[in-house]
Design an enzyme around this catalytic site. Structure first.
Site, PDB file in Angstrom:
ATOM      1  N   ASP A  22       0.868  -1.161   0.000  1.00 33.70           N
ATOM      2  CA  ASP A  22       0.000   0.000   0.000  1.00 33.70           C
ATOM      3  C   ASP A  22       0.919   1.230   0.000  1.00 33.70           C
ATOM      4  O   ASP A  22       2.134   1.129   0.151  1.00 33.70           O
ATOM      5  CB  ASP A  22      -0.930  -0.028   1.229  1.00 33.70           C
ATOM      6  CG  ASP A  22      -2.150   0.857   1.021  1.00 33.70           C
ATOM      7  OD1 ASP A  22      -3.178   0.634   1.673  1.00 33.70           O
ATOM      8  OD2 ASP A  22      -2.065   1.789   0.192  1.00 33.70           O
ATOM      9  N   TRP A  23       0.314   2.384  -0.103  1.00 35.46           N
ATOM     10  CA  TRP A  23       1.024   3.647  -0.296  1.00 35.46           C
ATOM     11  C   TRP A  23       2.075   3.883   0.791  1.00 35.46           C
ATOM     12  O   TRP A  23       1.739   4.072   1.953  1.00 35.46           O
ATOM     13  CB  TRP A  23      -0.005   4.776  -0.260  1.00 35.46           C
ATOM     14  CG  TRP A  23       0.513   6.132  -0.539  1.00 35.46           C
ATOM     15  CD1 TRP A  23       1.242   6.925   0.297  1.00 35.46           C
ATOM     16  CD2 TRP A  23       0.334   6.880  -1.735  1.00 35.46           C
ATOM     17  NE1 TRP A  23       1.512   8.116  -0.282  1.00 35.46           N
ATOM     18  CE2 TRP A  23       0.977   8.137  -1.537  1.00 35.46           C
ATOM     19  CE3 TRP A  23      -0.297   6.666  -2.942  1.00 35.46           C
ATOM     20  CZ2 TRP A  23       1.008   9.130  -2.517  1.00 35.46           C
ATOM     21  CZ3 TRP A  23      -0.277   7.664  -3.907  1.00 35.46           C
ATOM     22  CH2 TRP A  23       0.369   8.853  -3.699  1.00 35.46           C
TER      23      TRP A  23
END
Ligand code: GLC
Length: 734
Positions: free
Chosen positions: A289-290
Site C-alpha cells: 500500500d502507499w
C-alpha cells in the site's frame, strides 16, 4: 576461394543471428508467456530489473490521504505508475517513452483506484453487498473496467475484501460487510467483472485484492493501527475471501497498513509467502500500500529505510508503491549478500507475467475514442441504477407508511442530503463527477412530476448548531401529507482515514428530526452514509427508515421509485446496525458463549440486541416460508444433503427475495459461531406465486472449519441448517 567461402558463411551466420536478434523471443506474441518472461529477464540489467519493482505517480494526485507529486523526469523503464490522469493520449505518450526510449521496451503498468466505478459511479461496496446480487456487481465492474481501460488504466486497486465489524472504522464503506462468505462471493464477482474471460481481452483490467490481510480488524476502529488477529481468526474469517479470489484468478494483491499481532501485513512472510505463494501458488504479484514499506519504520520493525525494504521484499512484496525504497537500496543489499539476484528475478518475473497476460507487450497503447463514447453510456447508467434499486434497504415501515398511498398529494422534502450531489457520489469516486449525480430532489421531480407537490427546505447543515432553518422546515411539513427527511454522513466522514468515535450523526441532524416531529405528520427518514449509524434516538421518532447508502450517479430515481412503490425494495443488510456505539463490536456470527440466554453478561444500561441484525431488510410484499425439508437426517462426509424451502409471495407486489442459508455446529472441538452464512440466493417471485430455494450442503465446504494452520477439519455430530426462522437438525455420521 576458401577465404571468400568462409566469409560468406560468416555473413550468412551473422545475418541469421542478427535477424533472430531483430525479433527477440520475448517480443514474439505467439511464444508461451513463460518463455517470453525468461527470455526477457535474462536480457535485463540489474537496474532495469529493480526499476520494474517500483511504482510512481503520474498526474495530479486527488487522494487527500496521500499527498504526492507526479514523478518528474520519469525513468523510461519504470515498472508502474498510479495514473491520476484520465486522458488516454497522455498515457500513450508516457508509454511510448517506455516502449521506444528504454533499451528493452518494457511497457508500464498503469494503476488506479477504481473502487465503485470509474466515471459511471455505482453504490459503495457496503451498499452493493446489501443487494445480494453478485451478478449485477460483476456487470458493474465490467463497466468500470471498460471506462478505466479507455482512460489508460490497466490495473485497479480493487476489490477491497476486508471483513469488518467495527463501524467506527471508516473503511467499512469500501468492503462487503461483516461476513467472510459475503466478501468471498462479491470479491470473486468483482475480480471476474474486472478481469473478464481473459486478462488480454480488450476491456479487461487486472484486479488487486486488498488490503491483505486483516486490515478490517483495526483496533478500536482506528485506521492504520494494530490489529490483533489470532491465527485461528486469520483462517476462519480473513483468509477465505482472499483464497476464493486468488482461486478466481486475481492477478495481484495489495499488502495492508495494519499490523497482524506484531508482524505488519507488509512484512509478513507467513501471509505473503508461506500462504499466498507456497500454499495457494499465486503467480502474480503483491504491491505494497502507499508508502507502507517506509511505514515499517513507524511500526517498529525496521530501523531505517534499507531494513524496511529488505523486510518487505523478503516477506513477499514485489512492488513498492511510491516511497522508492527498493530503487534506493537494492544495489547495496545485493552487494551485502542480503538479497540475491534470483530473488529479484522471481519478483520481476511475477510483474512481467501480469504485463504479458494483459497483452501490454503486444498492445501497449490505449485505443483512443471520443470522450462522449467513453463514459456514462445509457446502458451502463442503467446497470448503476439497477444496483442502487437493489441496494436500498427498507429498515422500518410502520403501518405501511411506504409506499406513498394514493392520498399523498403533498410531500415535504427536507434535509441537507435532499439536493446534495457531493456526498451521494460516494466515498471513493475515482473519476466520477458530482455533476453526473442525480440528486434525491431531481429524482422526486422525475418520479412525481405534477402528481405530487414536493416542497423543499434545507432544515439544517450536516453539522454545527444553527437551528435557524428548523422553522421553515416545520412550516412546510405542517402543510404536507408526509415528510421525507434526508440526512446522513458527509463524504469524508467514512472511507479511508475516517475513523469516528461515535457512529451517531451530529446532534443538529437529530434535532432536525425531533423538531419535524412537532408537525404531526408521518416521517420517512432517508439515510446517505458509508457505515452503520446509531439510530437509537431517531428510530422511535420516524415511521419509516430507508438506507440509501452512497448511491453514486443514479441516486434520486431509484429512491423515488421505492417511495412511490414503482420499485419494491429487496435489499438486506450485510452489516449489523448496533443500537449504540457502545455495543460495538456486535455482529451476527459471534461465538457461542457461556450464558447466552440468561440475560447474564448483557449490558446493564441498554439492550444487548442491535437495532438491525445482518440480513435485515423489509419488502412491500409479504413472503411466506414453507416448512424447510431435508433430503436426509444423516449424511456421511462423501454425501451431499439438500434442503428445500418453498417461498410464497403472499402479497400484492412482485418482489425479489434473498434466502440466506446458515449452518451452526453446537458441539465441536473448538467453539463455533452462533451461525455462519454458507449460501444465499436471490430470486424474483411474482405476487401470488411461489418458488423453491435449494441449498446443497457439501460437508467438506459447508461443515468443516480450519485450525490455526489453515487445515480444515470435519467432525461427526449434529449440525443445524438455519433458513428464515427455521432451524433443522441433521447428523454427520462419518
Ligand atoms: C491508499 C489506500 C489504498 C489505495 C492506495 C493507492 O492509502 O490504503 O486502498 O489503493 O493508497 O491510492
Amino acid at each position: 576461394m576458401k577465404t571468400l567461402f568462409s566469409a560468406t558463411i560468416l555473413s550468412i551466420f551473422l545475418t541469421v543471428s542478427c535477424n533472430s536478434e531483430i525479433e527477440p523471443l520475448y517480443k514474439d506474441k505467439n511464444a508461451p508467456v513463460e518463455d517470453r518472461i525468461s527470455d526477457l529477464v535474462q536480457r535485463m540489467t540489474f537496474d532495469e530489473k529493480v526499476l520494474q519493482l517500483n511504482q510512481y505517480l503520474a498526474g495530479e494526485n486527488t487522494n487527500v490521504n496521500n499527498i504526492g507529486e507526479s514523478t518528474k523526469d520519469m525513468p523510461a523503464g519504470i515498472g508502474s505508475l498510479i495514473y491520476f490522469n484520465s486522458d488516454p493520449e497522455v498515457r500513450n505518450l508516457i508509454q511510448k517513452k517506455a516502449m521506444e526510449e528504454s533499451r528493452l521496451g518494457i511497457p508500464i503498468l498503469f494503476g488506479f483506484d477504481v473502487i465503485h466505478g470509474y466515471r459511471t459511479i455505482y453504490p459503495i461496496s457496503l451498499g452493493v453487498a446489501a443487494s445480494w446480487n453478485p451478478e449485477l456487481l460483476k456487470k458493474a465492474c465490467g463497466v468500470a473496467a471498460k471506462e478505466a481501460c479507455l482512460s489508460g488504466i490497466d490495473w485497479t486497486f480493487s476489490p477491497m475484501i476486508d471483513v469488518a465489524s467495527d463501524p467506527r472504522w471508516g473503511r467499512v464503506a469500501e468492503g462487503y460487510g461483516e461476513d467472510s462468505y459475503t466478501n468471498s462471493v462479491f470479491g470473486v464477482a468483482a475480480v471476474k467483472g474486472y478481469q473478464g474471460e481473459s486478462l488480454s481481452d480488450p476491456y479487461s483490467i487486472a484486479a488487486c485484492l486488498k488490503h491483505y490481510i486483516g486490515y478490517g480488524r483495526s483496533e478500536g476502529g482506528r485506521d492504520y493501527r494494530y490489529s490483533d488477529i489470532s491465527r485461528q481468526s486469520l483462517w476462519e474469517t480473513y483468509m477465505p475471501p482472499y483464497h476464493a479470489c486468488v482461486k478466481a484468478g486475481a492477478a495481484t494483491l495489495m499488502s495492508g497498513f495494519n499490523d497482524i499481532s506484531g508482524v505488519p501485513a507488509t512484512a509478513n512472510h507467513y501471509t505473503l509467502t508461506e500462504v499466498l505463494k507456497k500454499q495457494w501458488q499465486h503467480d502474480g504479484f503483491v504491491v505494497s500500500d502507499w508508502e507502507a514499506v517506509d511505514q515499517l519504520i513507524a511500526q517498529g520493525v525496521a530501523k531505517d529505510r534499507k531494513e524496511a525494504g529488505l523486510k518487505a521484499f523478503k516477506a513477499g512484496v514485489e512492488m513498492d508503491m511510491k516511497d522508492n525504497i527498493y530503487l534506493e537500496n537494492f544495489k547495496q543489499l545485493v552487494d551485502e549478500d542480503k538479497l540475491s539476484i534470483s530473488e529479484i528475478d522471481d519478483a520481476v518475473s511475477r510483474i512481467l507475467r501480469v504485463k504479458f497476460r494483459l497483452g501490454l507487450f503486444d498492445e501497449p497503447y490505449t485505443k483512443v475514442v471520443p470522450e462522449s463514447a467513453r463514459y456514462l453510456q445509457p446502458q451502463d447508467k442503467k446497470v448503476a441504477e439497477q444496483l442502487v434499486e437493489e441496494s436500498i434497504v427498507l429498515l422500518k415501515n410502520e403501518a405501511s407508511t411506504l409506499p406513498f398511498s394514493a392520498s399523498v398529494k403533498k410531500v415535504a422534502l427536507i434535509g441537507p442530503m435532499a439536493k446534495d450531489k457531493e456526498n451521494l457520489i460516494g466515498a471513493w469516486p475515482a473519476k466520477g463527477d458530482c455533476k453526473d449525480v442525480e440528486s434525491i430532489s431531481e429524482g422526486f421531480e422525475k418520479e412525481f412530476g405534477t402528481r405530487i407537490k414536493v416542497s423543499y427546505a434545507l432544515g439544517c447543515d450536516f453539522e454545527g448548531d444553527d437551528e435557524s432553518g428548523f422553522s421553515e422546515a416545520i412550516s412546510i411539513a405542517k402543510k404536507s401529507d408526509i415528510v421525507v427527511v434526508c440526512i446522513g454522513e458527509k463524504n469524508g466522514w467514512s472511507g479511508e482515514n475516517a475513523t469516528r468515535s461515535t457512529i451517531a450523526l451530529p446532534t443538529i441532524q437529530e434535532q432536525l428530526v425531533v423538531n419535524l416531529k412537532k408537525a404531526g405528520k408521518p416521517i420517512v427518514l432517508v439515510l446517505t452514509n458509508g457505515r452503520p449509524l446509531e439510530l437509537v434516538r431517531l428510530e422511535p421518532l420516524v415511521d419509516a427508515i430507508v438506507e440509501l447508502w452512497q448511491p453514486g450517479v443514479a441516486g434520486g430515481s431509484p429512491l423515488a421509485g421505492i417511495l412511490s412503490g414503482r420499485v419494491n425494495p429487496s435489499a438486506k443488510l450485510a452489516i449489523t446496525f448496533p443500537l449504540t456505539t457502545g455495543q460495538i463490536p456486535t455482529y451476527y456470527n459471534m461465538r457461542q458463549c457461556a450464558r447466552p440466554f440468561s440475560k447474564m453478561g448483557d449490558y446493564q444500561d441498554i439492550s444487548t440486541e442491535p437495532l438491525y441484525w445482518f440480513g435485515h431488510g423489509l419488502s412491500y410484499t409479504t413472503y411466506q416460508y414453507g416448512t424447510a425439508k431435508l433430503s436426509a437426517s444423516q449424511i456421511t462426509r462423501e454425501q451431499k444433503l439438500t434442503v428445500d424451502v418453498t417461498v410464497s409471495n403472499t402479497g400484492k407486489m412482485d418482489g425479489k427475495e434473498t434466502v440466506l442459508w446458515y449452518i451452526s455446529d453446537p458441539a465441536c472441538s473448538i467453539s463455533r459461531p452462533i451461525k455462519e452464512l454458507k449460501f444465499f440466493e436471490k430470486k424474483e417471485i411474482k405476487a401470488g406465486e411461489k418458488t423453491v430455494y435449494t441449498f446443497e450442503i457439501d460437508p467438506l465446504k459447508d461443515l468443516s472449519y480450519p485450525d490455526e494452520t489453515g487445515k480444515y477439519f470435519l467432525e461427526q455430530g449434529d449440525f443445524y441448517v438455519h433458513v428464515g426462522d427455521q432451524k433443522l437438525k441433521f447428523e454427520l455420521i462419518k
